[in-house]
Write a protein that holds these residues in place. Structure first.
Motif, PDB file in Angstrom:
ATOM      1  N   LYS A 101     -44.642  78.189  71.400  1.00  0.00           N
ATOM      2  CA  LYS A 101     -45.268  77.507  70.272  1.00  0.00           C
ATOM      3  C   LYS A 101     -44.713  76.087  70.167  1.00  0.00           C
ATOM      4  CE  LYS A 101     -46.416  81.509  67.393  1.00  0.00           C
ATOM      5  NZ  LYS A 101     -46.129  82.544  68.412  1.00  0.00           N
ATOM      6  N   VAL A 102     -45.581  75.175  69.754  1.00  0.00           N
ATOM      7  CA  VAL A 102     -45.203  73.780  69.533  1.00  0.00           C
ATOM      8  C   VAL A 102     -45.557  73.444  68.092  1.00  0.00           C
ATOM      9  CG1 VAL A 102     -45.560  71.382  70.227  1.00  0.00           C
ATOM     10  CG2 VAL A 102     -45.647  73.202  71.958  1.00  0.00           C
ATOM     11  N   LYS A 103     -44.530  73.155  67.297  1.00  0.00           N
ATOM     12  CA  LYS A 103     -44.735  72.887  65.873  1.00  0.00           C
ATOM     13  C   LYS A 103     -44.670  71.381  65.606  1.00  0.00           C
ATOM     14  CE  LYS A 103     -42.997  74.036  61.250  1.00  0.00           C
ATOM     15  NZ  LYS A 103     -41.983  74.816  60.475  1.00  0.00           N
ATOM     16  N   TYR A 117     -42.020  67.073  68.011  1.00  0.00           N
ATOM     17  CA  TYR A 117     -42.568  68.395  68.319  1.00  0.00           C
ATOM     18  C   TYR A 117     -41.430  69.392  68.533  1.00  0.00           C
ATOM     19  CZ  TYR A 117     -46.968  65.903  68.953  1.00  0.00           C
ATOM     20  OH  TYR A 117     -48.090  65.122  68.751  1.00  0.00           O
ATOM     21  N   LEU A 118     -41.422  70.423  67.698  1.00  0.00           N
ATOM     22  CA  LEU A 118     -40.410  71.481  67.784  1.00  0.00           C
ATOM     23  C   LEU A 118     -40.893  72.550  68.755  1.00  0.00           C
ATOM     24  CD1 LEU A 118     -37.811  72.887  66.715  1.00  0.00           C
ATOM     25  CD2 LEU A 118     -39.246  73.891  64.906  1.00  0.00           C
ATOM     26  N   GLY A 128     -35.795  73.294  71.234  1.00  0.00           N
ATOM     27  CA  GLY A 128     -35.515  71.866  71.282  1.00  0.00           C
ATOM     28  C   GLY A 128     -36.570  71.064  70.544  1.00  0.00           C
ATOM     29  N   ILE A 129     -36.364  69.754  70.485  1.00  0.00           N
ATOM     30  CA  ILE A 129     -37.309  68.851  69.828  1.00  0.00           C
ATOM     31  C   ILE A 129     -37.639  67.688  70.759  1.00  0.00           C
ATOM     32  CG2 ILE A 129     -36.961  69.331  67.383  1.00  0.00           C
ATOM     33  CD1 ILE A 129     -34.755  67.237  67.325  1.00  0.00           C
ATOM     34  N   VAL A 179     -32.243  67.775  72.208  1.00  0.00           N
ATOM     35  CA  VAL A 179     -33.039  66.590  71.880  1.00  0.00           C
ATOM     36  C   VAL A 179     -33.626  66.030  73.168  1.00  0.00           C
ATOM     37  CG1 VAL A 179     -33.009  64.269  70.903  1.00  0.00           C
ATOM     38  CG2 VAL A 179     -31.585  66.069  69.892  1.00  0.00           C
ATOM     39  N   TYR A 180     -34.967  65.925  73.197  1.00  0.00           N
ATOM     40  CA  TYR A 180     -35.686  65.361  74.345  1.00  0.00           C
ATOM     41  C   TYR A 180     -36.379  64.072  73.896  1.00  0.00           C
ATOM     42  CZ  TYR A 180     -35.274  70.088  76.394  1.00  0.00           C
ATOM     43  OH  TYR A 180     -34.816  71.284  76.890  1.00  0.00           O
TER      44      TYR A 180
END
Length: 471
Positions: A101-103, A117-118, A128-129, A179-180
């Motif tokens: 899932k991408v929140k 995007y979480l 990660g984000i 963190v990305y």
């Protein structure tokens, strides 16, 4: 979680590829999209979404071409207003990519549509984000770019939004998250980025100046805005290309790879008012080049310097390229929106020279030769590095004339006396020399090897200069 960072060093840019159960997503793709398509083929996956963290300023994103080639949906965060079909997500909206899932987390500040995007794995665990230009490793996104497009969005207003986004949306998340970011050291989208391209959020809370727990909003605004230099002039144009759309990369590649004989090249230069851009090694440019051509070597920080110095992305360009690297150069120009390449010199500079065409050279001396003449010429030395480099250490009495803003300093170069140019290693000083010569200023000498070579001689240097003494 299967997430891959695809890093492009010359732009200090990171795209991301996510795949699960035959579905894939790409975040912030570069202009040339075939590598992402090829990557998905390796997984026998279909690209389902193209997530954009914001409307980028430093490069033209490949979202439109990738959508046209794969059928994937483009996703922007809240408040984005693209001039083409895309999903404008709501804050908190969740997208499924296979079992992942991408929140969507709306984090305005760098720009108003900026979104983080979480990433949530198949077990429902937050992994990660993908932070775009909201949070870098060691820094945060500069909040002064959007005002170049929307005047009422002052840098102070955007910095205030960024403070709230970091405190209310990012910092409450788990310390274990990776963190990305969209950029690393060398990008003009921040001022103090680390060479590292990932980190844990917990470590960033400890080490990133902008995430200091006891920082007030006023302190944040002051510190984030301190030391910001004028952004490259091409940034607003890239933003508009990303908002409005652009010509297909494939069409740009076809029309731009146009070989021209020396005579046809000369005619094209006269008829189109194109800039002749020489992208060879700076050592080769010094030995011989087409008169009034501009040097920006492709083996340096090529595309950002083109954007900073040529600025107008619609400017016609004629290229002098080492044989076999034509496609690479056109690709790198297109990444920053320079799509109007008229053609390139077939056979390279050797063909021009063999045809008996006029050419020019640059006078260049070694650092040891410079040391011998320093005392008699110390009033005519010009340092084209950036202010921070100059402040840290510079040749005694050298004048600061940063390459980024060279046109602002043209009146400072002497008309009738020989003067000397240097940078850190030799690349930027040759760019500066080419610009000056194109404007009719020829009484210059380049110092080969730049400050790195000079500091090994007995030329006197100054370790620090107070910023108040600089122009």
């Amino acid at each position: 979680m299967k997430i891959e960072q695809i890093y492009t060093g010359c732009l200090a840019h990171a795209a991301y590829y996510l795949e699960s159960n035959g579905e894939a997503a790409v975040f912030d793709p570069l202009r040339e999209v075939q590598p992402y398509i090829n990557r998905a083929k390796l997984d026998d996956a279909k690209i389902k979404y193209i997530f954009e963290t914001h409307f980028h300023a430093d490069f033209v994103s490949g979202h439109l071409d990738l959508k046209n080639k794969t059928g994937a949906d483009i996703v922007f965060g809240p408040t984005a207003k693209p001039n083409y079909e895309a999903i404008v997500a709501e804050d908190g909206q969740v997208f499924e990519v296979g079992a992942y899932k991408v929140k969507v987390i709306h984090t305005p500040g760098h720009t108003m549509e900026s979104t983080t995007y979480l990433l949530i794995d198949e077990n429902g665990e937050e992994h990660g984000i993908i932070t775009g230009d909201t949070l870098f490793i060691g820094d945060v996104g500069r909040p002064d770019l959007a005002q170049k497009v929307v005047a009422e969005l002052t840098q102070e207003k955007l910095a205030s939004h960024l403070y709230d986004s970091l405190r209310n949306k990012i910092m409450p998340l788990s310390d274990d998250l990776i963190v990305y970011p969209n950029h690393g050291a060398g990008s003009a989208c921040g001022k103090n980025m680390s060479k590292e391209t990932t980190d844990t959020l917990g470590n960033q809370k400890k080490t990133n100046y902008a995430l200091r727990a006891d920082m007030t909003k006023e302190e944040f605004i002051e510190e984030v805005l301190a030391g910001l230099t004028e952004p490259p002039g091409y940034f607003p144009q890239n933003v508009m290309m990303n908002i409005k759309g652009y010509e297909s990369f494939d069409k740009v590649m076809i029309k731009s790879q146009n070989p021209l004989s020396p005579r046809a090249f000369e005619v094209a230069a006269n008829e189109t008012e194109a800039i002749v851009l020489d992208v060879r090694r700076h050592e080769d440019f010094i030995k011989g080049h087409i008169p009034r051509s501009i040097f920006i070597g492709m083996d340096g920080n090529f595309a950002p310097w083109v954007g900073a110095l040529i600025v107008d992305v619609t400017q016609p360009i004629l290229l002098v390229i080492p044989r076999g690297r034509e496609e690479e150069v056109v690709t790198r120009l297109s990444r920053v929106g320079f799509d109007n390449v008229v053609g390139y010199l077939d056979g390279g500079f050797d063909a021009w020279k063999n045809e008996g065409m006029e050419y020019d050279t640059i006078t260049s001396i070694s650092a040891h030769e410079f040391a011998k003449i320093y005392e008699d010429n110390k009033d005519n030395i010009f340092d084209v590095r950036r202010e921070g480099e100059y402040r840290a250490e510079h040749v005694n009495l050298a004048k600061l004339t940063p390459l980024d803003y060279l046109n602002n300093y043209l009146s400072e170069f002497p008309e009738d006396e020989t003067f000397y140019l240097h940078c850190a290693g030799g690349y930027r000083s040759v760019i500066a020399a080419s610009i000056l010569k194109s404007r009719g200023i020829h009484n210059l000498v380049d110092v080969a090897g730049g400050y790195g070579a000079i500091r090994k001689t007995d030329v006197p240097t100054t370790d620090y200069v107070c910023p108040s003494t600089l122009k």
